[in-house]
Design a protein around this motif. Structure first.
Motif, mmCIF file in Angstrom:
data_model
loop_
_atom_site.group_PDB
_atom_site.id
_atom_site.type_symbol
_atom_site.label_atom_id
_atom_site.label_comp_id
_atom_site.label_asym_id
_atom_site.label_seq_id
_atom_site.Cartn_x
_atom_site.Cartn_y
_atom_site.Cartn_z
ATOM 1 N N UNK A 109 0.825 -1.209 0.000
ATOM 2 C CA UNK A 109 0.000 0.000 0.000
ATOM 3 C C UNK A 109 0.864 1.266 0.000
ATOM 4 N N UNK A 110 2.003 1.204 0.690
ATOM 5 C CA UNK A 110 2.922 2.346 0.706
ATOM 6 C C UNK A 110 3.538 2.551 -0.675
ATOM 7 N N UNK A 111 3.869 1.443 -1.341
ATOM 8 C CA UNK A 111 4.391 1.530 -2.715
ATOM 9 C C UNK A 111 3.337 2.177 -3.614
ATOM 10 N N UNK A 112 2.075 1.744 -3.456
ATOM 11 C CA UNK A 112 0.980 2.332 -4.245
ATOM 12 C C UNK A 112 0.893 3.839 -4.025
ATOM 13 N N UNK A 113 1.067 4.263 -2.771
ATOM 14 C CA UNK A 113 0.983 5.694 -2.455
ATOM 15 C C UNK A 113 2.108 6.463 -3.134
ATOM 16 N N UNK A 114 3.307 5.912 -3.114
ATOM 17 C CA UNK A 114 4.439 6.594 -3.751
ATOM 18 C C UNK A 114 4.239 6.682 -5.259
ATOM 19 N N UNK A 115 3.720 5.616 -5.851
ATOM 20 C CA UNK A 115 3.463 5.634 -7.299
ATOM 21 C C UNK A 115 2.387 6.671 -7.630
ATOM 22 N N UNK A 116 1.359 6.741 -6.782
ATOM 23 C CA UNK A 116 0.308 7.742 -6.992
ATOM 24 C C UNK A 116 0.889 9.156 -6.984
ATOM 25 N N UNK A 117 1.824 9.404 -6.087
ATOM 26 C CA UNK A 117 2.417 10.745 -5.987
ATOM 27 C C UNK A 117 3.328 11.065 -7.169
ATOM 28 N N UNK A 118 3.751 10.021 -7.886
ATOM 29 C CA UNK A 118 4.612 10.256 -9.041
ATOM 30 C C UNK A 118 6.029 9.734 -8.879
ATOM 31 N N UNK A 119 6.313 9.046 -7.773
ATOM 32 C CA UNK A 119 7.634 8.452 -7.585
ATOM 33 C C UNK A 119 7.834 7.323 -8.601
ATOM 34 N N UNK A 120 9.053 7.180 -9.064
ATOM 35 C CA UNK A 120 9.390 6.050 -9.928
ATOM 36 C C UNK A 120 10.846 5.672 -9.654
ATOM 37 N N UNK A 121 11.196 4.416 -9.974
ATOM 38 C CA UNK A 121 12.556 3.947 -9.725
ATOM 39 C C UNK A 121 13.474 4.311 -10.889
ATOM 40 N N UNK A 122 14.662 4.764 -10.540
ATOM 41 C CA UNK A 122 15.656 5.131 -11.532
ATOM 42 C C UNK A 122 17.040 5.040 -10.893
ATOM 43 N N UNK A 123 18.052 5.157 -11.713
ATOM 44 C CA UNK A 123 19.422 5.190 -11.207
ATOM 45 C C UNK A 123 19.880 6.635 -11.196
ATOM 46 N N UNK A 124 20.315 7.090 -10.023
ATOM 47 C CA UNK A 124 20.772 8.466 -9.867
ATOM 48 C C UNK A 124 22.102 8.447 -9.128
ATOM 49 N N UNK A 125 23.111 9.030 -9.753
ATOM 50 C CA UNK A 125 24.460 9.053 -9.172
ATOM 51 C C UNK A 125 24.916 7.638 -8.830
ATOM 52 N N UNK A 126 24.710 6.729 -9.791
ATOM 53 C CA UNK A 126 25.150 5.331 -9.705
ATOM 54 C C UNK A 126 24.453 4.542 -8.601
ATOM 55 N N UNK A 127 23.281 4.988 -8.206
ATOM 56 C CA UNK A 127 22.557 4.290 -7.146
ATOM 57 C C UNK A 127 21.063 4.250 -7.471
ATOM 58 N N UNK A 128 20.443 3.087 -7.187
ATOM 59 C CA UNK A 128 19.022 2.938 -7.459
ATOM 60 C C UNK A 128 18.208 3.687 -6.409
ATOM 61 N N UNK A 129 17.290 4.500 -6.875
ATOM 62 C CA UNK A 129 16.484 5.319 -5.956
ATOM 63 C C UNK A 129 15.028 5.339 -6.406
ATOM 64 N N UNK A 130 14.167 5.728 -5.459
ATOM 65 C CA UNK A 130 12.795 6.132 -5.791
ATOM 66 C C UNK A 130 12.850 7.646 -5.957
ATOM 67 N N UNK A 131 12.482 8.127 -7.140
ATOM 68 C CA UNK A 131 12.684 9.534 -7.484
ATOM 69 C C UNK A 131 11.353 10.226 -7.755
ATOM 70 N N UNK A 132 11.241 11.449 -7.254
ATOM 71 C CA UNK A 132 10.051 12.263 -7.517
ATOM 72 C C UNK A 132 10.463 13.536 -8.226
ATOM 73 N N UNK A 133 9.897 13.741 -9.410
ATOM 74 C CA UNK A 133 10.169 14.955 -10.180
ATOM 75 C C UNK A 133 9.135 16.006 -9.810
ATOM 76 N N UNK A 134 9.604 17.169 -9.387
ATOM 77 C CA UNK A 134 8.686 18.252 -9.028
ATOM 78 C C UNK A 134 8.976 19.480 -9.859
ATOM 79 N N UNK A 135 7.922 20.189 -10.229
ATOM 80 C CA UNK A 135 8.069 21.448 -10.946
ATOM 81 C C UNK A 135 8.605 22.496 -9.993
ATOM 82 N N UNK A 136 9.395 23.382 -10.497
ATOM 83 C CA UNK A 136 9.940 24.440 -9.655
ATOM 84 C C UNK A 136 8.815 25.197 -8.955
ATOM 85 N N UNK A 137 8.814 25.277 -7.612
ATOM 86 C CA UNK A 137 7.744 25.946 -6.875
ATOM 87 C C UNK A 137 7.502 27.377 -7.306
#
Length: 214
Positions: free
Chosen positions: A72-100
Motif C-alpha cells: 500500500x505504501x508503494x501504491x501511495x508513492x506511485x500515486x504521488x509520481x515516484x518512480x525507480x531510476x538510477x541516480x548518481x550510480x545508485x538505485x532510488x525512488x525519485x520524484x520529479x517536481x516542478x519548480x515551486x
C-alpha cells in the motif's frame, strides 16, 4: 488516444483509499510506524521542494525498505509520481517536481486572470461557490499538490492511529492495574489463611500440652 490528466477529486479518492488500506491491512503497531515514517518523508519534501535529496529515496536505505515492504505504501508513492531510476550510480525512488516559484507565478497569473474575468462578467455572471468548488475538484492536479494531498491524508490517519494507540495503552494499563489488584487480594487471602492455620496449629499445641500436663 490522448490520456486525460488526473483530476484533483480523483486523486484525493485514490489517496484516501490507499492510506486507509495502510491502517487496515497491517497490525496496528506496524501501521503506526509506517504512517510516522511517511509523514516525516512527505513533510521533508514539502519543506524543501527544491532539495533533490528529499525527493530521492535510496532503495538500499533501511527505512525506505521498511516502507516499501508494504504494498500500500508503494501504491501511495506511485500515486504521488515516484518512480525507480538510477541516480548518481545508485538505485532510488525519485520524484520529479516542478519548480515551486514557476508554479506559484503561474497560479498567481491564473488567479489574476480569473479575477479579471469575474470582474468582466459582473456580479450576475460570476460562478457560485458550489460551481467554484466543483471546478476546483475537477481541474488537473499538479505534482506538488499530489504531495500535499498525500501528506494531509497520512497526517489525518496518523492522528487517528496515535489516538487508538493511546487508548489501547490506557486500556492495557487498566487491565494491568486490575490484574495487579487481583493478585494483591489473592496474596492477602493466602497470608490470612496462613495466619489462621498457624493460629489453629498453636491452639492445638496448647490443648495437647494441657492434656499431657493434666
Amino acid at each position: 488516444m490522448v490520456q486525460q490528466p488526473e483530476t484533483f477529486a480523483a486523486y484525493e479518492h485514490k489517496v484516501a483509499t490507499t492510506v486507509s488500506a495502510i491502517r487496515s491491512e497491517h497490525p496496528h503497531h506496524l501501521a503506526l510506524e509506517l504512517l510516522r515514517l511517511l509523514s516525516t518523508m512527505l513533510h521533508n519534501i514539502l519543506a524543501n521542494p527544491r532539495d533533490p535529496k528529499f525527493r530521492s529515496l535510496k532503495v538500499r536505505n533501511r527505512l525506505v525498505q521498511k516502507i516499501m515492504a508494504a504494498p500500500e505504501a508503494v501504491d501511495l508513492f506511485v500515486l504521488m509520481g515516484f518512480y525507480q531510476r538510477v541516480r548518481e550510480f545508485e538505485e532510488v525512488w525519485w520524484l520529479e517536481l516542478k519548480e515551486p516559484t514557476v508554479a506559484k507565478e503561474e497560479e498567481a497569473e491564473e488567479t489574476a486572470e480569473g479575477g479579471n474575468e469575474e470582474g468582466r462578467k459582473g456580479s450576475g455572471g460570476g460562478l457560485t461557490t458550489l460551481e467554484k468548488v466543483r471546478e476546483s475538484l475537477l481541474r488537473p492536479i499538479t505534482p506538488m499538490e499530489k504531495v500535499e494531498v498525500a501528506s494531509r491524508f497520512v497526517d489525518e490517519a496518523l492522528v487517528k492511529a496515535e489516538e487508538k494507540a493511546a487508548h489501547t495503552h490506557e486500556g492495557t494499563k487498566a487491565v494491568i492495574e486490575a490484574e495487579r489488584a487481583r493478585k494483591g487480594e489473592i496474596l492477602k487471602q493466602i497470608e490470612a489463611d496462613r495466619i489462621e492455620r498457624r493460629a489453629r496449629r498453636e491452639m492445638k499445641e496448647i490443648l495437647a500440652h494441657g492434656r499431657s500436663v493434666g
